[in-house]
Design a protein around this motif. Structure first.
Motif, short mmCIF file in Angstrom:
data_model
loop_
_atom_site.label_atom_id
_atom_site.label_comp_id
_atom_site.label_asym_id
_atom_site.label_seq_id
_atom_site.Cartn_x
_atom_site.Cartn_y
_atom_site.Cartn_z
N ASP A 47 -24.78 8.85 0.54
CA ASP A 47 -25.30 10.48 0.41
C ASP A 47 -24.17 11.57 1.44
O ASP A 47 -23.94 10.39 2.85
N TYR A 94 -28.63 15.77 2.66
CA TYR A 94 -27.46 15.79 2.66
C TYR A 94 -27.49 17.15 1.09
O TYR A 94 -28.31 16.78 0.02
N HIS A 149 -25.32 13.94 -3.19
CA HIS A 149 -25.21 12.58 -3.60
C HIS A 149 -24.11 11.59 -4.13
O HIS A 149 -24.23 12.43 -5.37
N GLY A 206 -25.37 4.47 1.67
CA GLY A 206 -25.97 5.64 2.05
C GLY A 206 -25.72 5.25 3.48
O GLY A 206 -26.60 4.28 4.27
N THR A 223 -30.34 7.63 3.18
CA THR A 223 -31.51 7.99 1.64
C THR A 223 -31.36 6.51 0.70
O THR A 223 -30.45 5.78 0.91
N TYR A 237 -32.22 4.82 -2.63
CA TYR A 237 -32.00 5.75 -4.18
C TYR A 237 -32.75 4.63 -5.03
O TYR A 237 -32.69 3.50 -5.15
N ALA A 291 -31.75 10.44 -5.51
CA ALA A 291 -32.36 10.14 -4.00
C ALA A 291 -33.51 10.10 -3.84
O ALA A 291 -35.06 10.69 -3.92
N LYS A 320 -36.26 12.86 -2.39
CA LYS A 320 -35.11 13.46 -1.97
C LYS A 320 -34.96 14.84 -3.21
O LYS A 320 -34.37 15.61 -2.94
#
Length: 553
Positions: free
Chosen positions: A206, A300, A303, A332, A335, A337, A389, A392
């Motif tokens: 991120d 962020y 990514h 990151g 974050t 993933y 993410a 997010k």
């Protein structure tokens, strides 16, 4: 430029007094966290420094000698200010040379790695080898295992590399890891049992540094002001304590203990916190059922997959039918993933460097610091490797190209992201590396405390200082009992060891602890020294969610 030897950097004082290096550190909060003991007890974290094994003591040297000394692999690395092309966006940051991620270091298990780090940054730095069971004085933690590598200085890390696997390295200085200072470390197995044609190392990150004036230090300064009376994430994410949120419930939750005591502003490693620059990066309303509620703190703008934005992704080329080993690393800062390869299923073979009983899945969840190895059989065409993410609503992207065809759009979200999902608790260790059944000699309880409201993240209600110690002894089976008393998830990472998840679960060095949950993990105390234990959310750690396991003499 000065070059410091290991002995000169650590100083004879460490060898003489166990933790003599720390004598010059802040005299406040010398007691560390309170231990909650069982099966022999955690003991007191208040013992004098000379009760503990020194990072360069004879016990550490003896453990290193058992690892042997194979061929020496020499590497030179420079930490420097750099202009980085992310693909459609150029930023000023700090990196190892001009590469993002930094150039891969590859060795074979049994080798001795000798890497000299030259620090061309404007401040001190360090280098931590994430996941490796190595000699303690090479672990790269300032004020614990070494003195910081000053601006203009250098330091040579030299150690035997004992175990194959997918690892990485990054600083353990402030929030430097959330710049471009990271790179993969691949340790090959001289007796590799996996059969595959190609290998693809995939590093997820991120990114905020250098975007519209933002820096990680400014992000931390903003976060550290907290949210006043609002508890970030409380009640906002549909917190699910059932198996649907990841199935990581390994015992009853004891909500007693310390709670979230406010211990003041973060330490910034002894530096004054800067004023925030750039736009606000505080993230509001990001939720994930998979993560038990709140997904993260930081908004962020990008990514990245292997240093590239989705608008200009890396393309990995192979032939249809190739068996490809993909090594995933989540580098990151804040974050988790969810990763999937469009049009393919993945067979998980390893996590955090250790083999698991093979398991097939469509998608994987990686918390910060976690690694997974998978094998896929390549289809014919162009396929998106997408890193969502989690919570997010943004993605990173790379491409697998085995034939002709147009590349998918940057916003592509393959259906596999919503298919079968594997989390670490659903894996089993491969038989040869499964931890033998044994009652723990010592149980240490770690209450994860704090909130976004005050940004007072801590362990057992106490913010980190380098003097903290939770004692263990060589040869013990140690149980670490994490109780997450917060409304956020925390990827907990232990240096210098692997631990086993319950019920024959995988061997790992980083494990997600969901909000309101308890996770017990077991390890064999077989690598003497002083070892960090911390949340691998870099902002939580730097705000205080760190402590130290110390081997008693």
């Amino acid at each position: 430029m000065r070059t410091h030897t290991r002995r000169a950097v650590l100083g004879a004082g460490i060898a003489a007094a166990g933790s003599g290096l720390l004598a010059a550190c802040s005299a406040t909060d010398q007691k560390g966290g309170a231990g909650h003991a069982g099966h022999g007890g955690a003991g007191s974290p208040d013992r004098a420094p000379d009760d503990y094994v020194s990072p360069d003591g004879p016990e550490v040297a003896a453990a290193e000698a058992k690892r042997g000394s194979g061929p020496v692999r020499k590497v030179a690395l420079t930490a420097t200010a750099a202009k980085l092309d992310l693909g459609g966006r150029t930023v000023n940051s700090w990196a190892y040379g001009d590469d993002l991620p930094g150039r891969e270091v590859r060795v074979t298990a049994g080798d001795t790695l000798e890497l000299t780090l030259a620090n061309h940054l404007p401040e001190a730095t360090s280098l931590h080898w994430h996941g490796l069971a190595l000699r303690n004085d090479m672990d790269g933690v300032p004020d614990v295992t070494q003195r910081p590598v000053k601006a203009g200085g250098s330091f040579t890390y030299r150690f035997a590399v004992g175990h194959p696997g997918t690892y990485w390295f990054h600083p353990h200085s402030g929030v430097q890891q959330d710049r471009g200072l990271y790179a993969p470390l691949i340790v090959e197995d001289p007796k590799e049992p996996l059969k595959y044609d190609k290998e693809w190392v995939v590093v997820l990150d991120d990114w905020v540094d250098g975007v519209d004036g933002s820096t990680p230090d400014a992000v931390l300064a903003e976060l550290s002001k907290g949210m006043g009376g609002m508890d970030h994430g409380s009640g906002s994410g549909g917190m699910d304590h059932g198996s649907g949120s990841g199935g990581m419930d390994h015992g009853g939750m004891d909500m007693g203990g310390h709670g979230g005591t406010d211990h003041g502003a973060h330490s910034m490693g002894g530096r004054k916190a800067p004023s925030p620059t750039g736009p606000s990066r505080m993230l509001m309303g990001a939720t994930s059922k998979l993560l038990g509620g709140d997904a993260g703190d930081v908004d962020y703008p990008y990514h990245l997959v292997n240093g590239r934005t989705p608008e200009d992704p890396q393309a990995f080329r192979a032939k249809p039918g190739d068996r490809i080993r993909i090594r995933f690393v989540n580098a990151g800062g804040d974050t988790a993933y969810r990763v999937a390869l469009g049009g393919h299923t993945m067979t998980v073979t390893h996590t955090d460097g250790y083999p698991v009983a093979h398991a097939t899945t469509d998608a994987l969840l990686l918390g910060m610091g976690e690694r997974y190895d998978v094998v896929v059989t390549a289809e014919d065409g162009v396929f998106p490797l997408t890193a969502l993410a989690e919570g997010k609503q943004r993605t990173g992207l790379a491409l697998l190209r085995t034939g002709g065809g147009a590349a998918p759009d940057a916003s592509v979200r393959p259906k596999e992201l919503d298919g079968r999902l594997l989390t670490a608790d659903r894996l089993k260790a491969d038989g040869p590396v499964r931890l033998a059944s044994r009652a723990p000699d010592r149980t240490i309880r770690f209450d994860l405390t704090g909130s976004m409201a005050k940004y007072d993240w801590a362990i057992n209600g106490r913010k980190y200082t380098p003097k903290q110690r939770y004692p263990v002894r060589a040869g013990e089976r140690v149980r670490l009992s994490f109780r997450n008393n917060t409304t956020m998830w925390h990827p907990m990472h232990l240096h210098g060891h692997t631990f086993a998840l319950p019920d024959g679960g995988p061997r790992k060095d980083t494990a997600i602890v969901l909000p309101g949950r308890r996770l017990d993990v077991d390890l064999d105390a077989d690598n003497p020294g002083l070892w960090m234990l911390h949340c691998h959310n870099v902002y939580h750690a730097e705000s205080g969610m760190m402590t130290v396991l110390g081997y008693q003499k």
